[in-house]
Write a protein that holds these residues in place. Structure first.
Motif, mmCIF file in Angstrom:
data_model
loop_
_atom_site.group_PDB
_atom_site.id
_atom_site.type_symbol
_atom_site.label_atom_id
_atom_site.label_comp_id
_atom_site.label_asym_id
_atom_site.label_seq_id
_atom_site.Cartn_x
_atom_site.Cartn_y
_atom_site.Cartn_z
ATOM 1 N N ASP A 1 0.926 -3.212 -9.260
ATOM 2 C CA ASP A 1 0.877 -4.520 -9.748
ATOM 3 C C ASP A 1 -0.236 -4.977 -10.485
ATOM 4 O OD1 ASP A 1 -1.316 -4.764 -7.949
ATOM 5 O OD2 ASP A 1 -0.367 -5.604 -6.254
ATOM 6 N N SER A 2 -0.509 -6.121 -10.703
ATOM 7 C CA SER A 2 -1.753 -6.577 -11.544
ATOM 8 C C SER A 2 -2.946 -6.427 -11.068
ATOM 9 C CB SER A 2 -1.355 -8.194 -11.634
ATOM 10 O OG SER A 2 -1.309 -8.968 -10.688
ATOM 11 N N GLU A 3 -2.873 -5.887 -9.762
ATOM 12 C CA GLU A 3 -4.422 -5.821 -9.320
ATOM 13 C C GLU A 3 -4.384 -4.208 -8.875
ATOM 14 O OE1 GLU A 3 -4.454 -7.913 -5.471
ATOM 15 O OE2 GLU A 3 -4.549 -9.898 -6.793
ATOM 16 N N GLY A 4 -3.804 -3.271 -9.503
ATOM 17 C CA GLY A 4 -3.813 -2.020 -9.300
ATOM 18 C C GLY A 4 -3.141 -1.489 -8.071
ATOM 19 N N THR A 5 -2.637 -2.171 -7.134
ATOM 20 C CA THR A 5 -2.026 -1.733 -5.801
ATOM 21 C C THR A 5 -0.701 -0.555 -6.051
ATOM 22 O OG1 THR A 5 -2.690 -3.678 -4.671
ATOM 23 C CG2 THR A 5 -1.214 -2.461 -3.647
ATOM 24 N N GLU A 6 -0.618 0.177 -5.576
ATOM 25 C CA GLU A 6 0.511 1.220 -5.784
ATOM 26 C C GLU A 6 1.790 0.865 -4.663
ATOM 27 O OE1 GLU A 6 0.406 5.767 -6.509
ATOM 28 O OE2 GLU A 6 0.424 5.409 -4.481
ATOM 29 N N TYR A 7 2.818 0.738 -5.022
ATOM 30 C CA TYR A 7 3.893 0.464 -4.216
ATOM 31 C C TYR A 7 4.866 1.695 -4.560
ATOM 32 C CZ TYR A 7 2.432 -4.523 -3.959
ATOM 33 O OH TYR A 7 1.668 -5.593 -3.711
ATOM 34 N N ASP B 1 5.777 -12.280 -3.563
ATOM 35 C CA ASP B 1 4.492 -12.431 -4.215
ATOM 36 C C ASP B 1 3.793 -11.149 -4.652
ATOM 37 O OD1 ASP B 1 2.478 -13.762 -5.424
ATOM 38 O OD2 ASP B 1 1.367 -14.062 -3.602
ATOM 39 N N VAL B 2 4.550 -10.438 -5.604
ATOM 40 C CA VAL B 2 4.280 -9.172 -6.061
ATOM 41 C C VAL B 2 4.472 -9.319 -7.772
ATOM 42 C CG1 VAL B 2 4.509 -6.557 -6.351
ATOM 43 C CG2 VAL B 2 4.714 -7.944 -4.256
ATOM 44 N N THR B 3 3.668 -8.893 -8.530
ATOM 45 C CA THR B 3 3.650 -8.848 -9.878
ATOM 46 C C THR B 3 3.506 -7.214 -10.557
ATOM 47 O OG1 THR B 3 2.875 -11.087 -10.013
ATOM 48 C CG2 THR B 3 3.110 -9.890 -12.182
ATOM 49 N N PRO B 4 4.637 -6.596 -10.611
ATOM 50 C CA PRO B 4 4.516 -5.311 -11.319
ATOM 51 C C PRO B 4 3.938 -5.523 -12.689
ATOM 52 C CG PRO B 4 6.467 -5.449 -10.061
ATOM 53 C CD PRO B 4 5.896 -6.937 -10.268
#
Length: 395
Positions: free
Chosen positions: A24-30, A11-14
């Motif tokens: 991802d779509s929320e701005g989280t950096e992976y 459940d990750v949407t880059p």
């Protein structure tokens, strides 16, 4: 219309990416330590890569192989210079499976034999002959199973010799470092012996460099560590840094003729521009050297890791093997620490296949996360999997 449901999805949407990071779509950096199956070689959205593709598509994105394409010749010359594979011929296609399919087909044309010899735990693709040569019956349809393939344990030269003596095998196909199978590799003596046997029995030796090629191991190709000369070299993943590109390098002893191989999209203008930008960046930024240096740093850090059974692989094609299944650990790395890693056929192995631009600070972040999870104050993952299960009624 729904999607054909064949991929289990996290459940990750880059939505964007830069160098070794995905957002991802929320701005989280992976932190991307998997590169989309070893595809991202020079980092996400590298400016030279973006510029090369943008400039080319503005001029011409595609035309067929029925006309001259000087970019193909430029690519062939650059590839020869950087890889050191002198005198080989280049055929371009679109993917690793297609590269291996063409390699096997060409081998059969060359010596008029029909059987394939592959190795246990191999993965060569999902098309007809390529998937038949892949050691995973779950993905081999009855249609594919008509192919005649002998599977041999990696390192077993005696069995290889006994099979090739029958004079039925058109090709031996091998990953010098197995990818999906779990990063196993054999000795230089084995690879050299394999080369000799193929020469003795008029069998084409195919080095599958789809995952390990384009500098990932610190050498341009993984087979080069062993000093052998394959008849055909297949390549794909890191070639286009995300643009679909594949190809085979063909030894000059194998002759071409019109119509022998063909492809609609292979070697198109955009594919060539993408691959040339990758080669130029690997060279100008010394990324093969970086792969070697970061690999040494990774190995030293890994030695300090608790609960580790083995370190596998070479260069930036690495694996961490534990004595428990790692599926939950990978989920924790993604959702708690925002780090992408890869799995393998081996359920206890985490695969690390980052962009070749990775730095020591990124490796530090991985091992800090791993230590935190493996030394957790609560019950460790190993304890969870080692705890005897109480049988329920009826078992």
């Amino acid at each position: 219309m729904s999607l054909f449901d064949v991929y289990p999805l996290y459940d990750v949407t880059p939505t964007s990416a830069k160098d070794v990071f995905v957002y991802d779509s929320e701005g989280t950096e992976y932190l991307d330590l998997y590169g989309g199956h070893a595809v991202i070689s020079i980092g996400h959205s590298h400016p030279k890569y973006v510029s090369a593709i943008s400039d080319q598509v503005e001029k011409m994105g595609f035309y067929s192989n029925s006309i001259k394409n000087p970019l193909q010749l430029e690519l062939a010359e650059k590839l020869e210079a950087l890889s050191g594979c002198k005198g080989y011929q280049l055929f371009l296609c679109n993917s690793g499976a297609e590269a291996n399919e063409n390699a096997l087909k060409l081998a059969s044309f060359h010596n008029a034999k029909a059987k394939i010899l592959a190795f246990k735990n191999s993965f060569h693709g999902r098309t007809s002959a390529a998937v038949a040569a892949t050691d995973n019956p779950k993905i081999v349809a009855p249609l594919n199973a008509q192919q005649k393939v002998d599977f041999v344990e990696l390192g077993d030269l005696d069995t290889v010799a006994s099979i090739l003596k029958r004079n039925e095998t058109c090709a031996v196909i091998i990953e010098c470092i197995q990818g999906v199978g779990g990063l196993d590799q054999s000795t230089t003596d084995f690879y050299k012996g394999l080369e000799v046997l193929c020469q003795q029995h008029n069998t084409v030796l195919i080095a599958d460099e789809v995952q390990s090629g384009f500098g990932r191991t610190g050498d341009f190709f993984a087979f080069q560590k062993h000093g052998i000369t394959p008849d055909i070299i297949s390549m794909a993943k890191g070639m286009g840094n995300g643009f679909p590109v594949g190809g085979i390098l063909i030894h000059p002893s194998i002759k071409a003729s019109f119509g022998l191989l063909g492809t609609t999209f292979g070697g198109n203008h955009l594919a060539c521009a993408a691959t040339l930008s990758v080669l130029n960046t690997i060279e100008s930024e010394n990324l093969m050297q970086n792969a070697t240096e970061i690999s040494k740093y990774f190995l030293e850090k890994a030695k300090q890791l608790p609960k580790l059974k083995a370190i596998k692989g070479r260069g930036l094609m690495l694996g961490l093997e534990f004595d428990f299944p790692i599926s939950e650990l990978r989920k924790q790395l993604i959702f708690e620490h925002h780090i992408f890693t890869g799995s393998a056929k081996h359920p206890n192995l985490i695969r690390i296949l980052p962009p070749l631009t990775i730095k020591e600070v990124h490796i530090d972040r991985l091992f800090e996360a791993l230590r935190k999870e493996l030394n957790h104050e609560k019950t460790s993952l190993k304890d969870i999997y080692d705890t005897p299960k109480v049988p329920s009624r009826g078992q």
